[in-house]
Motif scaffolding. Structure first.
Motif, PDB file in Angstrom:
ATOM      1  N   ASN A  34       1.716  -2.935  -3.120  1.00 34.93           N
ATOM      2  CA  ASN A  34       2.906  -2.743  -3.318  1.00 34.93           C
ATOM      3  C   ASN A  34       3.815  -1.702  -2.361  1.00 34.93           C
ATOM      4  O   ASN A  34       3.275  -0.502  -2.769  1.00 34.93           O
ATOM      5  N   LYS A  35       4.626  -1.772  -1.756  1.00 34.82           N
ATOM      6  CA  LYS A  35       5.515  -0.916  -1.102  1.00 34.82           C
ATOM      7  C   LYS A  35       6.492  -0.196  -2.001  1.00 34.82           C
ATOM      8  O   LYS A  35       6.634   1.235  -1.372  1.00 34.82           O
ATOM      9  N   GLY A  36       6.862  -0.594  -2.812  1.00 35.44           N
ATOM     10  CA  GLY A  36       7.832   0.118  -3.615  1.00 35.44           C
ATOM     11  C   GLY A  36       7.398   0.157  -5.294  1.00 35.44           C
ATOM     12  O   GLY A  36       6.132  -0.033  -5.554  1.00 35.44           O
ATOM     13  N   THR A  37       8.521   0.047  -6.027  1.00 30.35           N
ATOM     14  CA  THR A  37       7.886  -0.099  -7.597  1.00 30.35           C
ATOM     15  C   THR A  37       7.598  -1.449  -7.725  1.00 30.35           C
ATOM     16  O   THR A  37       8.278  -2.292  -7.443  1.00 30.35           O
ATOM     17  N   GLY A  40       9.268  -5.285  -7.770  1.00 29.11           N
ATOM     18  CA  GLY A  40      10.430  -5.854  -6.712  1.00 29.11           C
ATOM     19  C   GLY A  40      11.731  -5.948  -7.237  1.00 29.11           C
ATOM     20  O   GLY A  40      12.260  -5.129  -8.056  1.00 29.11           O
ATOM     21  N   THR A  44      16.095  -4.904 -10.316  1.00 33.31           N
ATOM     22  CA  THR A  44      17.442  -4.541 -10.235  1.00 33.31           C
ATOM     23  C   THR A  44      18.313  -5.458 -10.759  1.00 33.31           C
ATOM     24  O   THR A  44      19.406  -5.488 -11.035  1.00 33.31           O
ATOM     25  N   ARG A  79       0.289   1.931  -4.145  1.00 28.89           N
ATOM     26  CA  ARG A  79       1.535   1.884  -3.567  1.00 28.89           C
ATOM     27  C   ARG A  79       1.354   2.305  -2.048  1.00 28.89           C
ATOM     28  O   ARG A  79       1.169   3.463  -1.596  1.00 28.89           O
ATOM     29  N   VAL A  81       2.274   0.502   2.275  1.00 28.36           N
ATOM     30  CA  VAL A  81       2.823  -0.399   3.083  1.00 28.36           C
ATOM     31  C   VAL A  81       1.780  -1.157   4.040  1.00 28.36           C
ATOM     32  O   VAL A  81       0.945  -0.441   4.621  1.00 28.36           O
ATOM     33  N   GLU A 114      14.218  -9.625   1.354  1.00 29.22           N
ATOM     34  CA  GLU A 114      15.021  -8.575   1.253  1.00 29.22           C
ATOM     35  C   GLU A 114      16.505  -8.908   1.522  1.00 29.22           C
ATOM     36  O   GLU A 114      16.696 -10.092   2.262  1.00 29.22           O
ATOM     37  N   CYS A 137      21.614  -0.773  -8.820  1.00 25.49           N
ATOM     38  CA  CYS A 137      21.297   0.685  -8.430  1.00 25.49           C
ATOM     39  C   CYS A 137      22.374   1.602  -8.224  1.00 25.49           C
ATOM     40  O   CYS A 137      22.499   2.613  -8.346  1.00 25.49           O
ATOM     41  N   SER A 244      10.211 -10.886   3.618  1.00 23.13           N
ATOM     42  CA  SER A 244       9.617  -9.619   4.001  1.00 23.13           C
ATOM     43  C   SER A 244       8.272  -9.914   4.829  1.00 23.13           C
ATOM     44  O   SER A 244       7.364  -9.517   4.235  1.00 23.13           O
TER      45      SER A 244
END
Length: 407
Positions: A34-37, A40, A44, A79, A81, A114, A137, A244
């Protein structure tokens, strides 16, 4: 071997986490990249009230529960990409930005989507300086200021209402006639009752104004064609999402013109052992609950696919005897009778060959591998390689003669 897995899931949103839970529970060695937290875009979401069993919970808390559940079954997390993939072989290869290479028997694509950009003047240049895409955010940065929201769908209106907690005024720019929003009726009614929320109808934003930070927007009326300027310090864009999936362009995975991945009921893509779930696939409903369902389906399908691969290696490719793959369908009487006849003949020549029965309903990958279109069918293999295809007949003597000849 450390980078070799049964199942790799690209993306750690609700679809990927759900798939990981099912994969881990099935005792598959499972990795989420997973590229972020983890969680996903759901992280948010300030409030979720329609996920069964929770009543009301924040998106981040719900995703934390998903993650803990997956970890309880031994799922690993990384973590990073994903930058390239090679799905052409039985062992799928995934390369990441940190120059790591992983292999897996099955891959589930769960990279989500995204925010879509309007690409109007000033939008990209002022990102982070007044232009934003996530109210949870960034809304608190606009305390006591004027904010413009672009869009009228569920996300735009619900996020806009959240922004009113901080901003002095929220102005929503809407393409439609007065009173028409794209969101659900409950949210629309709540929005219309908000004193700090105003609407500009039949309009679109042509430009975000400002040098170092947002100072306003240029608005075009779609009916009159006239333009006007509105002073503000923040602009939130909620005009849809894009998948994405850019990193998959050379992967061989079929995608539509927008980049979404078409799948069947088992979440299978056009490539064997590769599945797509959640917001990056072609689908009707993009919600946490439907994403979780996608993940569960794909993981179960992947488990069966992996079992079939392992069975092929154990029972067929490594067999010192010739193997007769007998393809049948449990709902086809003729094929059931034929498979029974094959078993009867095997009992007479058990030392010479082995029979592996393949039900098309549960082991379709073998059928695709050997291009079996109809049952009954018999493929003769020697160390996994096709030698011959028998002519299927209910005449025991003729069938026996074929088998003796090939042995």
């Amino acid at each position: 071997m450390a980078n070799t897995y049964d199942l790799i899931i690209i993306g750690g949103g609700p679809a990927g986490l759900s798939a990981a839970i099912y994969g881990g529970r099935a005792k598959l060695k499972t990795l989420i990249i997973n590229k972020g937290t983890v969680g996903g875009l759901v992280n948010t979401t300030r409030e979720i009230v329609n996920y069964p069993g929770y009543g009301q919970i924040s998106g981040s808390d719900l995703m934390l529960d998903f993650k803990k559940h997956a970890e309880s079954f031994g799922v690993e997390f990384l973590r990073d990409v994903v930058v390239s993939t090679d799905f052409s072989q039985e062992d799928k290869v995934i390369k990441t930005k940190k120059v790591k290479e992983f292999t897996a028997k099955a891959v589930i694509i769960a990279c989500g989507s995204e925010p879509r950009l309007l690409n109007i003047p000033g939008e990209k240049r002022l990102q982070g300086s007044g232009v934003a895409y996530c109210a949870t955010c960034d809304a608190e940065f606009f305390k006591g200021e004027d904010v413009v929201v672009i869009g009228s769908g569920d996300q735009a209106i619900e996020e806009g209402m959240y922004i009113t907690k901080f901003a002095k005024k929220v102005t929503v720019i809407v393409l439609h006639d007065k009173g028409i929003l794209d969101c659900n009726k409950v949210s629309a009614e709540r929005a219309f009752s908000k004193e700090k929320m105003e609407f500009i109808w039949n309009s679109t934003v042509e430009e975000v104004l400002g040098e170092e930070s947002v100072k306003g927007v240029k608005i075009k009326n779609l009916k009159t064609g006239g333009s006007s300027e509105l002073e503000c310090q923040g602009v939130f864009f909620f005009v849809g999402m894009v998948p994405s999936t850019q990193y998959l362009k050379e992967s061989g995975v079929e995608m539509d013109k927008r980049g979404y991945i078409p799948v069947n009921d088992l979440m299978e893509t056009n490539l064997n052992g590769v599945y797509a779930v959640g917001d990056n696939r072609v689908k009707y409903l993009r919600q946490v609950v439907s994403a979780a369902g996608d993940g569960a389906t794909a993981a179960v399908a992947a488990e069966r696919y992996i079992e079939e691969l392992n069975a092929f290696k154990t029972d067929i490719a490594n067999s010192y005897k010739k193997v007769l793959l007998v393809f049948f369908n449990a709902s086809n009487t003729e094929s059931l009778e034929f498979s029974s006849l094959m078993e009867e003949l095997q009992r007479e020549h058990n030392e010479d060959y082995k029979i592996v029965k393949v039900d098309l309903a549960t082991k379709k990958n073998l059928a695709e591998k050997y291009e079996i279109k109809a049952v009954p069918a018999v493929i003769v293999l020697d160390k996994g390689k096709k030698v011959k295809e028998l002519g299927c007949t209910m005449d025991k003597a003729k069938l026996k003669a074929q088998i003796i000849q090939l042995l």
